[in-house]
Design a protein around this motif. Structure first.
Motif, mmCIF file in Angstrom:
data_model
loop_
_atom_site.group_PDB
_atom_site.id
_atom_site.type_symbol
_atom_site.label_atom_id
_atom_site.label_comp_id
_atom_site.label_asym_id
_atom_site.label_seq_id
_atom_site.Cartn_x
_atom_site.Cartn_y
_atom_site.Cartn_z
ATOM 1 N N LEU A 37 0.818 -1.197 0.000
ATOM 2 C CA LEU A 37 0.000 0.000 0.000
ATOM 3 C C LEU A 37 0.861 1.260 0.000
ATOM 4 O O LEU A 37 0.599 2.213 -0.742
ATOM 5 C CB LEU A 37 -0.909 -0.003 1.234
ATOM 6 N N ILE A 38 1.904 1.264 0.792
ATOM 7 C CA ILE A 38 2.698 2.470 0.995
ATOM 8 C C ILE A 38 3.613 2.787 -0.187
ATOM 9 O O ILE A 38 3.788 3.956 -0.541
ATOM 10 C CB ILE A 38 3.508 2.353 2.301
ATOM 11 N N MET A 39 4.190 1.775 -0.792
ATOM 12 C CA MET A 39 5.157 2.026 -1.870
ATOM 13 C C MET A 39 4.544 2.834 -3.023
ATOM 14 O O MET A 39 5.133 3.834 -3.439
ATOM 15 C CB MET A 39 5.766 0.720 -2.367
ATOM 16 N N PRO A 40 3.392 2.467 -3.554
ATOM 17 C CA PRO A 40 2.816 3.289 -4.632
ATOM 18 C C PRO A 40 2.469 4.709 -4.169
ATOM 19 O O PRO A 40 2.671 5.667 -4.914
ATOM 20 C CB PRO A 40 1.549 2.533 -5.036
ATOM 21 N N LEU A 41 1.976 4.844 -2.941
ATOM 22 C CA LEU A 41 1.661 6.182 -2.430
ATOM 23 C C LEU A 41 2.928 7.023 -2.298
ATOM 24 O O LEU A 41 2.929 8.208 -2.642
ATOM 25 C CB LEU A 41 0.942 6.092 -1.086
ATOM 26 N N ALA A 42 4.005 6.421 -1.802
ATOM 27 C CA ALA A 42 5.272 7.146 -1.663
ATOM 28 C C ALA A 42 5.794 7.577 -3.035
ATOM 29 O O ALA A 42 6.301 8.695 -3.184
ATOM 30 C CB ALA A 42 6.297 6.271 -0.950
ATOM 31 N N GLU A 43 5.665 6.708 -4.018
ATOM 32 C CA GLU A 43 6.105 7.053 -5.370
ATOM 33 C C GLU A 43 5.275 8.201 -5.938
ATOM 34 O O GLU A 43 5.804 9.102 -6.592
ATOM 35 C CB GLU A 43 6.029 5.832 -6.286
ATOM 36 N N GLN A 44 3.962 8.178 -5.666
ATOM 37 C CA GLN A 44 3.085 9.252 -6.148
ATOM 38 C C GLN A 44 3.424 10.577 -5.475
ATOM 39 O O GLN A 44 3.424 11.627 -6.125
ATOM 40 C CB GLN A 44 1.618 8.897 -5.906
ATOM 41 N N VAL A 45 3.719 10.547 -4.189
ATOM 42 C CA VAL A 45 4.098 11.769 -3.484
ATOM 43 C C VAL A 45 5.437 12.279 -4.018
ATOM 44 O O VAL A 45 5.612 13.475 -4.264
ATOM 45 C CB VAL A 45 4.156 11.539 -1.951
ATOM 46 N N ALA A 46 6.399 11.367 -4.212
ATOM 47 C CA ALA A 46 7.726 11.758 -4.695
ATOM 48 C C ALA A 46 7.663 12.360 -6.105
ATOM 49 O O ALA A 46 8.387 13.308 -6.417
ATOM 50 C CB ALA A 46 8.669 10.561 -4.673
ATOM 51 N N SER A 47 6.768 11.835 -6.952
ATOM 52 C CA SER A 47 6.665 12.347 -8.323
ATOM 53 C C SER A 47 5.818 13.612 -8.414
ATOM 54 O O SER A 47 5.791 14.263 -9.452
ATOM 55 C CB SER A 47 6.072 11.272 -9.241
ATOM 56 N N GLY A 48 5.099 13.928 -7.340
ATOM 57 C CA GLY A 48 4.238 15.112 -7.354
ATOM 58 C C GLY A 48 2.819 14.812 -7.801
ATOM 59 O O GLY A 48 1.974 15.704 -7.829
ATOM 60 N N ALA A 49 2.543 13.567 -8.192
ATOM 61 C CA ALA A 49 1.192 13.199 -8.620
ATOM 62 C C ALA A 49 0.197 13.238 -7.457
ATOM 63 O O ALA A 49 -0.990 13.435 -7.669
ATOM 64 C CB ALA A 49 1.204 11.801 -9.245
ATOM 65 N N LEU A 50 0.698 13.057 -6.255
ATOM 66 C CA LEU A 50 -0.138 13.110 -5.056
ATOM 67 C C LEU A 50 0.454 14.153 -4.127
ATOM 68 O O LEU A 50 1.625 14.062 -3.764
ATOM 69 C CB LEU A 50 -0.160 11.737 -4.369
ATOM 70 N N PRO A 51 -0.337 15.174 -3.759
ATOM 71 C CA PRO A 51 0.212 16.194 -2.862
ATOM 72 C C PRO A 51 0.509 15.619 -1.482
ATOM 73 O O PRO A 51 -0.135 14.665 -1.045
ATOM 74 C CB PRO A 51 -0.887 17.249 -2.788
ATOM 75 N N PHE A 52 1.487 16.210 -0.815
ATOM 76 C CA PHE A 52 1.837 15.768 0.536
ATOM 77 C C PHE A 52 0.821 16.346 1.516
ATOM 78 O O PHE A 52 1.082 17.298 2.230
ATOM 79 C CB PHE A 52 3.262 16.180 0.904
ATOM 80 N N ASP A 53 -0.360 15.743 1.492
ATOM 81 C CA ASP A 53 -1.476 16.160 2.345
ATOM 82 C C ASP A 53 -1.841 14.971 3.229
ATOM 83 O O ASP A 53 -2.404 13.987 2.740
ATOM 84 C CB ASP A 53 -2.660 16.580 1.473
ATOM 85 N N PRO A 54 -1.519 15.031 4.525
ATOM 86 C CA PRO A 54 -1.767 13.890 5.406
ATOM 87 C C PRO A 54 -3.218 13.399 5.382
ATOM 88 O O PRO A 54 -3.464 12.198 5.420
ATOM 89 C CB PRO A 54 -1.395 14.406 6.794
ATOM 90 N N GLU A 55 -4.161 14.307 5.277
ATOM 91 C CA GLU A 55 -5.571 13.895 5.260
ATOM 92 C C GLU A 55 -5.901 13.123 3.984
ATOM 93 O O GLU A 55 -6.569 12.090 4.026
ATOM 94 C CB GLU A 55 -6.471 15.126 5.385
ATOM 95 N N LEU A 56 -5.409 13.605 2.856
ATOM 96 C CA LEU A 56 -5.643 12.921 1.586
ATOM 97 C C LEU A 56 -4.963 11.550 1.569
ATOM 98 O O LEU A 56 -5.549 10.556 1.121
ATOM 99 C CB LEU A 56 -5.132 13.776 0.424
ATOM 100 N N ILE A 57 -3.740 11.486 2.082
ATOM 101 C CA ILE A 57 -3.020 10.211 2.136
ATOM 102 C C ILE A 57 -3.763 9.233 3.051
ATOM 103 O O ILE A 57 -3.921 8.055 2.714
ATOM 104 C CB ILE A 57 -1.563 10.426 2.589
ATOM 105 N N ALA A 58 -4.256 9.709 4.187
ATOM 106 C CA ALA A 58 -5.024 8.853 5.099
ATOM 107 C C ALA A 58 -6.283 8.329 4.424
ATOM 108 O O ALA A 58 -6.657 7.165 4.614
ATOM 109 C CB ALA A 58 -5.371 9.625 6.363
ATOM 110 N N GLN A 59 -6.922 9.160 3.613
ATOM 111 C CA GLN A 59 -8.112 8.705 2.884
ATOM 112 C C GLN A 59 -7.760 7.608 1.888
ATOM 113 O O GLN A 59 -8.491 6.632 1.733
ATOM 114 C CB GLN A 59 -8.769 9.884 2.161
ATOM 115 N N ARG A 60 -6.631 7.772 1.216
ATOM 116 C CA ARG A 60 -6.189 6.745 0.257
ATOM 117 C C ARG A 60 -5.875 5.433 0.971
ATOM 118 O O ARG A 60 -6.204 4.353 0.481
ATOM 119 C CB ARG A 60 -4.952 7.215 -0.504
ATOM 120 N N VAL A 61 -5.239 5.534 2.127
ATOM 121 C CA VAL A 61 -4.901 4.331 2.898
ATOM 122 C C VAL A 61 -6.183 3.631 3.326
ATOM 123 O O VAL A 61 -6.315 2.411 3.205
ATOM 124 C CB VAL A 61 -4.029 4.692 4.118
#
Length: 111
Positions: free
Chosen positions: A50-74
């Motif tokens: 679960l975490i690896m794709p999210l980390a890659e998305q955050v690193a590439s800028g495709a997913l903003p570093f927004d803790p609430e949004l990341i928590a929703q995705r998780v």
């Protein structure tokens, strides 16, 4: 401190079943140790998946570093699901059971 209390503390604070080695009850300790390893390994593997794709998305800028949004995705990924819930239950039962069993073994030894 009695050996059974030491074993219970090792089981509770370090790892389920490990304290049974202090009581020279390795076989009985494996009844707690092995399921805990399997359930913990399952949960860690699922979490990494679960975490690896999210980390890659955050690193590439495709997913903003927004803790609430990341928590929703998780949460939407469903880590908990039936298998995850079962694995968490196995961890809880083994952790509590190993502590209680070590204390029980000490009680039996004194009677």
């Amino acid at each position: 401190m009695t050996p059974s209390l030491k074993a219970a503390l090792v089981n509770g604070l370090l790892f389920p079943g490990l304290g049974h080695l202090l009581l020279r009850r390795a076989g009985r300790g494996c009844l707690f140790l092995l399921p805990t390893l399997l359930a913990g390994g399952y949960l860690l593997r699922r979490m990494a998946q679960l975490i690896m794709p999210l980390a890659e998305q955050v690193a590439s800028g495709a997913l903003p570093f927004d803790p609430e949004l990341i928590a929703q995705r998780v949460e939407a990924a469903g880590l908990a699901g039936p298998a995850g819930n079962l694995a968490a239950l196995v961890l809880l039962v083994c952790w509590l059971g190993s502590v209680l069993d070590a204390l029980w073994l000490g009680r039996q030894h004194h009677h």
